[in-house]
Motif scaffolding. Structure first.
Motif, PDB file in Angstrom:
ATOM      1  N   ALA A  19      50.868 -12.607  -8.955  1.00  0.00           N
ATOM      2  CA  ALA A  19      52.308 -12.821  -9.115  1.00  0.00           C
ATOM      3  C   ALA A  19      52.662 -13.191 -10.544  1.00  0.00           C
ATOM      4  O   ALA A  19      53.689 -12.753 -11.077  1.00  0.00           O
ATOM      5  CB  ALA A  19      52.783 -13.911  -8.159  1.00  0.00           C
ATOM      6  N   VAL A  20      51.833 -14.017 -11.167  1.00  0.00           N
ATOM      7  CA  VAL A  20      52.019 -14.415 -12.562  1.00  0.00           C
ATOM      8  C   VAL A  20      50.682 -14.247 -13.260  1.00  0.00           C
ATOM      9  O   VAL A  20      49.653 -14.705 -12.756  1.00  0.00           O
ATOM     10  CB  VAL A  20      52.514 -15.872 -12.683  1.00  0.00           C
ATOM     11  N   GLY A  42      57.762 -12.037 -10.931  1.00  0.00           N
ATOM     12  CA  GLY A  42      57.058 -13.311 -11.014  1.00  0.00           C
ATOM     13  C   GLY A  42      57.892 -14.471 -11.510  1.00  0.00           C
ATOM     14  O   GLY A  42      57.408 -15.598 -11.614  1.00  0.00           O
ATOM     15  N   THR A  45      58.365 -17.340  -8.851  1.00  0.00           N
ATOM     16  CA  THR A  45      57.065 -17.989  -8.623  1.00  0.00           C
ATOM     17  C   THR A  45      56.738 -18.916  -9.777  1.00  0.00           C
ATOM     18  O   THR A  45      56.265 -20.042  -9.579  1.00  0.00           O
ATOM     19  CB  THR A  45      55.957 -16.931  -8.467  1.00  0.00           C
ATOM     20  N   GLY A 211      54.631 -10.003 -13.633  1.00  0.00           N
ATOM     21  CA  GLY A 211      54.012 -11.286 -13.912  1.00  0.00           C
ATOM     22  C   GLY A 211      53.698 -11.554 -15.360  1.00  0.00           C
ATOM     23  O   GLY A 211      53.148 -12.599 -15.702  1.00  0.00           O
TER      24      GLY A 211
END
Length: 344
Positions: A19-20, A42, A45, A211
């Motif tokens: 996600a990141v 991202g 998140t 991300g």
């Protein structure tokens, strides 16, 4: 002084889903930085990790040099405003704002003073006894902001707080929030997928994709000097034209223009406001549609192979469907291998 520093932070969910990805950013004291990107980039998140609602897989986060990476939300000097408001509907406005202060053990007189002051700050003086369900969406969002501010956080986190509101209310609230942020000089990290919000509010914009960071710059620089084709196409309206360069000349269908870059494929980027039109019987493009917005007109154009372009014009009445025109870019950029190689 309140400085947020994010260093090499990654978040990997089961799957695995990244996600990141190795993200770094420093938000200066009193600065408002906007995380901007499409869904799945991202940005939310990352914000939730700063707020303590998600734990990073790796990396370091500090506020004023203090490591907050593994701290729970209640132990962080942060305040978070969610898109959903997240207000307690069984409490009135005053109790919503006083709850966190009571947990800190503040005396009643001080709680009342702080709550009344923050309600005045967000334009809701006298609303303390109102039930949450008696408020409009915009008023509820002001209460959500006040609930974060009353705790006097070092870092304010905003997660698409205006997404559920109508356009006019959204525009008014973003101006109010920006004014409040500047008055308090509170360091702020703001997440949005709305380009207008980012351009209107931010000191700097972080454009995210998958991300990662695509570009970090002031809003005017991000708009006028996008570093990648993704940023060029994501911020504002942009004509992105795929073509070939041969002997210093770019070509797509009948449209050709000199560009001093080596031969090979290239993507030409031209803003609609930088694309002038000239009526010509043997023009390289044909008018598909003309839309008059009152303050300006937008002309949709087709090249010979069907490539659709847009041009902003001051006098839309001068153009009509089916008309042939030549294209005269006043400013443009060219990209190759995901990097800008030319700008005029």
């Amino acid at each position: 002084m309140s400085v947020l520093k994010i260093t090499d932070v990654s978040k990997i969910f089961a799957g695995p889903t990244v996600a990141v990805d190795n993200f770094s950013l420093e938000v200066g004291d009193g600065e408002l930085v906007c995380l901007l990107g499409p869904s799945g980039s991202g940005k939310s998140t990352l914000l939730r990790m700063v707020g303590g609602f998600e734990r990073p897989t790796s990396g370091l986060m500090t506020i004023d040099g203090d490591d907050i990476t593994q701290l729970p939300p209640e132990r962080r000097p942060t305040g978070m405003v969610f898109q959903s408001h997240a207000l307690w509907t069984h409490m009135n406005v005053f109790k919503n704002l006083a709850f966190g202060l009571k947990l800190r053990g503040l005396p009643k007189e001080q709680i009342t003073e702080k709550v009344e002051a923050v309600l005045e700050l967000v334009g809701l003086a006298g609303y303390g006894t109102r039930g949450v369900n008696q408020l409009s969406g915009g008023q509820q969002q002001r209460v959500a902001l006040a609930r974060s501010l009353v705790l006097e956080p070092k870092i304010l986190l905003l997660d698409e707080p205006f997404a559920s509101l109508d356009q006019h209310l959204r525009e008014r609230l973003r101006e109010e929030v920006r004014d409040i942020q500047q008055r308090l000089k509170i360091t702020t990290l703001f997440v949005t997928h709305g380009q207008d919000e980012a351009l209107a509010m931010a000191d700097r914009i972080v454009v995210m994709r998958d991300g990662r960071t695509e570009q970090i710059d002031r809003p005017d620089v991000v708009y006028r000097e996008p570093q990648t084709p993704f940023v060029a196409g994501f911020i504002g309206t942009m004509n992105l034209i795929e073509g070939e360069v041969s002997k210093g000349r770019f070509a797509r269908a009948d449209f050709r223009i000199d560009i001093p870059i080596p031969d090979g494929p290239a993507t030409l980027a031209i803003r609609p406001e930088a694309l002038d039109l000239e009526a010509a019987e043997a023009g390289v493009a044909q008018v598909h549609r003309v839309t008059d917005y009152g303050t300006h007109g937008l002309v949709d154009l087709d090249l010979g192979d069907g490539t659709r372009l847009k041009a902003m014009v001051a006098h839309p009445d001068l153009f009509s469907e089916g008309q042939k025109v030549n294209l005269k870019p006043q400013a443009m950029a060219a990209y190759r291998d995901n990097a800008r190689v030319y700008r005029s």
